[in-house]
Design an enzyme around this catalytic site. Structure first.
Site, PDB file in Angstrom:
ATOM      1  N   ARG A  47       4.572  -9.062 -16.293  1.00  0.00           N
ATOM      2  CA  ARG A  47       5.842  -8.688 -15.667  1.00  0.00           C
ATOM      3  C   ARG A  47       6.396  -9.787 -14.763  1.00  0.00           C
ATOM      4  O   ARG A  47       7.607 -10.025 -14.743  1.00  0.00           O
ATOM      5  CB  ARG A  47       5.679  -7.383 -14.885  1.00  0.00           C
ATOM      6  N   ASP A 146      15.794   5.526  -5.145  1.00  0.00           N
ATOM      7  CA  ASP A 146      14.696   4.807  -5.794  1.00  0.00           C
ATOM      8  C   ASP A 146      14.571   3.441  -5.130  1.00  0.00           C
ATOM      9  O   ASP A 146      15.555   2.893  -4.614  1.00  0.00           O
ATOM     10  CB  ASP A 146      14.947   4.645  -7.297  1.00  0.00           C
TER      11      ASP A 146
END
Length: 277
Positions: A47, A146
């Site tokens: 990632r 979020d």
């Protein structure tokens, strides 16, 4: 000398050591409260390697030094390592419970979805609210937050693959979604009236201040606490409970159990709790 982590015999593109992985773990915990398991070393590499390519940085050591000095890159760092798995009406018994609660408590004013991801969960909440009250404009505020700014952008856009709503009833598909045409063929979009029911805001649960006004009647915080250690769980749950209405409803994820905090919440259903006042 620090040994280099190897997920496979293939030589990695960027220098990546055990010490680098430990620095990533420490930094993510300090910034987001997330505890990475030792088994996540390969995931971290795959990632974050994308960020190294974008920035033309040759090693994780150099990248982590850059992250520590750059607030904008810290946001990319957290976004890259935050897992977002969601679906419309995931764990459907929670939405059945929400419907029952709303019918029994028609004066609900505030609902907070504390981990909105790409929007499927808060829009499922909004669909349930609209169905119960027969209106797109009930006097209920739905806040969705979020930590990941990229998923919030997707949520605000409200565009999804047609396959993502295949399991929904025909009534829900017709009432709450537009079918895409032209370049949007194969896509659907949340109906404007439903989108206007939800307000999306960035929020880090580890932040000392939250953009949440109380009292909150219902909190959905599902499959988030599993990433925190017990001390952090208790701290965040305690902050949430102090924001809740006395007869409020806290909805947890299928892997989460808070019976070890009887001073904060008491069970009222399957992974559903009521605050202890």
């Amino acid at each position: 000398m620090t040994a280099v982590l190897q997920a496979s015999p293939v030589q990695r593109e960027f220098a990546y050591s055990r010490r680098d992985f430990e620095r990533v773990k420490k930094l993510l915990f300090s910034q987001a409260g997330i505890n990475l398991a030792d088994s996540k070393d390969a995931m971290v590499y795959s990632r974050l390697a994308r960020r190294l390519r974008v920035l033309n940085i040759s090693s994780f050591k150099a990248y982590l030094t850059f992250v520590a000095q750059n607030e904008e890159e810290m946001e990319h760092f957290i976004n890259a390592l935050t897992t977002n798995l969601t679906a419309f009406f995931r764990e459907p018994h929670h939405f059945d419970a929400l419907s029952t609660y709303l019918k029994a408590n028609p004066n609900v004013k505030r609902i907070w979805c504390a981990a909105s991801s790409t929007g499927e969960e808060p829009y499922s909440i909004a669909m349930t609210v609209a169905s119960v009250f027969g209106s797109f404009s009930p006097k209920i505020s739905i806040l969705a937050t979020d930590i990941d700014s990229k998923v919030l952008h997707i949520a605000r856009e409200g565009v999804y693959s047609q396959s993502s709503i295949a399991q929904l009833s025909l009534q829900h598909r017709q009432q709450f979604f537009y079918k895409g045409k032209g370049k949007y063929r194969g896509k659907v979009k949340i109906a404007n009236e439903l989108r206007q029911m939800v307000r999306f805001e960035p929020l880090n649960l580890m932040s000392p201040s939250w953009c949440v006004e109380g009292p909150v009647d219902i909190i959905f915080c599902r499959n988030v606490m599993i990433y925190f250690d017990r001390q952090t769980q208790q701290k965040i749950l305690s902050r949430m409970v102090t924001l809740m209405a006395p007869n409020g409803m806290y909805v947890a994820g299928h892997s989460e159990n808070f019976t070890m905090y009887p001073n904060l919440v008491t069970p009222m259903g399957k992974t559903i709790y009521r605050p202890v006042t």
